[in-house]
Design an enzyme around this catalytic site. Structure first.
Site, short mmCIF file in Angstrom:
data_model
loop_
_atom_site.label_atom_id
_atom_site.label_comp_id
_atom_site.label_asym_id
_atom_site.label_seq_id
_atom_site.Cartn_x
_atom_site.Cartn_y
_atom_site.Cartn_z
CB THR A 38 -1.18 -0.11 0.60
OG1 THR A 38 -2.03 1.29 1.09
CG2 THR A 38 -0.46 0.30 2.37
NE ARG A 47 -5.47 20.04 -3.87
CZ ARG A 47 -4.80 19.70 -3.18
NH1 ARG A 47 -5.98 20.28 -1.29
NH2 ARG A 47 -4.54 18.26 -2.82
CE LYS A 76 -1.79 0.81 -3.17
NZ LYS A 76 -2.87 0.82 -4.03
CG LEU A 133 -12.80 4.95 -5.06
CD1 LEU A 133 -11.33 4.64 -5.57
CD2 LEU A 133 -13.37 3.79 -5.33
N GLY A 184 -4.64 10.99 -8.76
CA GLY A 184 -3.29 9.63 -8.01
C GLY A 184 -3.75 7.93 -7.92
CG ASP A 193 -5.20 -1.44 -6.01
OD1 ASP A 193 -6.15 -2.12 -5.24
OD2 ASP A 193 -4.73 -0.63 -5.66
N GLY A 235 -17.03 2.82 -0.74
CA GLY A 235 -15.51 1.91 -0.93
C GLY A 235 -15.50 0.72 -0.47
CE1 TYR A 241 -11.67 1.16 2.88
CE2 TYR A 241 -12.21 1.22 4.94
CZ TYR A 241 -11.10 1.11 4.19
OH TYR A 241 -9.61 1.48 4.67
P1 ATR Z 1 -4.07 7.39 -4.27
O1 ATR Z 1 -2.96 6.60 -3.98
O2 ATR Z 1 -5.10 7.48 -2.19
O3 ATR Z 1 -5.01 8.03 -4.98
P2 ATR Z 1 -2.97 10.18 -4.08
O4 ATR Z 1 -2.20 9.62 -5.05
O5 ATR Z 1 -2.06 10.85 -2.37
O6 ATR Z 1 -4.34 9.25 -3.17
O7 ATR Z 1 -3.91 11.28 -4.29
C1 ATR Z 1 -4.69 12.44 -3.89
C2 ATR Z 1 -5.62 12.54 -5.42
O8 ATR Z 1 -6.87 13.51 -3.68
C3 ATR Z 1 -5.48 13.71 -5.71
O9 ATR Z 1 -6.01 14.10 -7.15
C4 ATR Z 1 -5.57 14.41 -5.13
O10 ATR Z 1 -5.64 15.76 -5.58
P3 ATR Z 1 -3.61 16.87 -6.15
O11 ATR Z 1 -3.49 16.01 -6.86
O12 ATR Z 1 -4.49 18.06 -6.44
O13 ATR Z 1 -3.25 17.15 -4.78
C5 ATR Z 1 -6.55 14.80 -4.26
N1 ATR Z 1 -7.00 15.99 -3.31
C6 ATR Z 1 -6.14 15.16 -1.59
N2 ATR Z 1 -6.78 16.42 -0.62
C7 ATR Z 1 -7.22 17.51 -1.62
C8 ATR Z 1 -8.42 18.51 -1.43
N3 ATR Z 1 -8.69 19.16 0.23
N4 ATR Z 1 -9.39 19.43 -2.37
C9 ATR Z 1 -9.15 18.64 -3.90
N5 ATR Z 1 -8.50 17.37 -4.16
C10 ATR Z 1 -7.04 17.24 -2.66
#
Ligand code: ATR
Length: 291
Positions: A65, A154, A69, A227, A131, A105, A250, A229
């Site tokens: 995790t 974002r 990954k 996703l 992400g 996944d 999720g 939970y």
């Molecule tokens: P995962 O592997 O679980 O997808 P990640 O790779 O850290 O985790 O991705 C998290 C996602 O949540 C990203 O798309 C992130 O947006 P950014 O790429 O702009 O950072 C989004 N995310 C997390 N917190 C956020 C917030 N407060 N507002 C908008 N998007 C958010």
């Protein structure tokens, strides 16, 4: 009873304090009378040393995790086709001279949609987030012949990178910044989106947060999955439901990706009744934790 022949499995990642995988996997082992134990291995630094040492110690397999990954791809002997395409592994199966990497996944996500009567075939899809989880959802959408995919994030650069990565095999991807969509919902061309909420916004303890509040957004969606939970019902899910849209959480995905890993390790098929019982137990555990 643990003996000298009991197989050892585990999850590698950081942090793992809240991981449900040990409870899930040990329950699966008990329910299927499988001689294995499953533990959490918090890897604080060197994942390469950890994996090489684990192989020498005879550990039979792993879940992988955050944040390993993708890094794991460089450390294993072989990567299964689907995991290679996604560029991420969440399951390692012990081979002759090293571990073989898989990604369950997508399997979990696909089964969770199927079990809930949902499909993205010929649908216009929205991915909220760009992400690792969004990448799995994008692969699933492409494999299941979604009509179009709109990635809303974002950080728009991250969304563009995701589009670029898949441009060879799928061209119907559009990228929009979250801010722009919030200001102008009209940027969304369709009225029947299937939406994957893949960001961490709204996750416990920030249960009052929601990635997008404007009710016009939810009117443009047909159905979806968040996703998250914890909690079971995020503000996002409530907003979907307020507009009469079906939206699942999720938990099924989490359980079904774990079941898929367990089946790979042990070469057996877990029946539905066992899965349902384990889901009830996990729900109870989560309710306790969120009190
Ligand atoms: P995962 O592997 O679980 O997808 P990640 O790779 O850290 O985790 O991705 C998290 C996602 O949540 C990203 O798309 C992130 O947006 P950014 O790429 O702009 O950072 C989004 N995310 C997390 N917190 C956020 C917030 N407060 N507002 C908008 N998007 C958010």
């Amino acid at each position: 009873m643990i003996s000298a022949t009991t197989k050892i499995y585990g999850i590698v990642g950081r942090p793992l304090g809240h991981s449900l995988s040990p409870l899930l996997q040990n329950s699966l082992a008990r329910a299927t009378d499988t001689d294995m134990i499953y533990v959490a291995f918090h890897v604080s630094e060197n994942i390469e040393t950890a994996i090489n040492g684990a192989f020498e110690l005879g550990i039979s397999g792993f879940n992988v995790t955050v944040p390993f990954k993708t890094d794991m791809l460089k450390l294993i002997e072989k990567i299964e086709k689907k995991a290679k395409k996604i560029g991420a592994v969440n399951t390692l199966v012990r081979g002759e001279t090293g571990y073989i990497g898989y990604n369950t996944d997508i399997t979990g996500l696909e089964m969770s949609l199927g079990n809930n009567g949902m499909s993205v075939k010929n649908k216009n899809v929205i991915l909220l987030g760009a992400g690792g989880a969004a990448k799995s959802a994008l692969c699933l959408a492409i494999e299941n012949q979604a009509k179009t995919v709109t990635v809303i994030n974002r950080n728009i650069k991250k969304a563009e990178k995701l589009k670029e990565e898949f441009s060879r095999i799928y061209t119907a991807i559009e990228v929009l910044s979250l801010d722009a969509v919030k200001k102008n919902i009209g940027l969304l061309k369709y009225d029947d989106y299937f939406v994957f909420q893949t960001t961490s916004v709204g996750m416990y303890p920030n249960v009052n947060d929601c990635i997008i509040e404007n009710s016009k957004f939810y009117k443009k969606c047909d159905a979806g999955i968040d996703l998250i939970y914890t909690p079971f019902e995020t503000v996002f899910i409530k907003n979907m439901q307020d507009q009469g849209r079906k939206c699942i959480n999720g938990l099924d995905m989490l359980i079904l990706q774990g079941v898929a890993s367990f089946e790979l390790w042990n070469g057996i098929k877990v029946n539905r009744e066992i899965i349902e019982n384990i889901k009830k137990m996990l729900l109870k555990d989560l309710r306790e934790k969120m009190k």
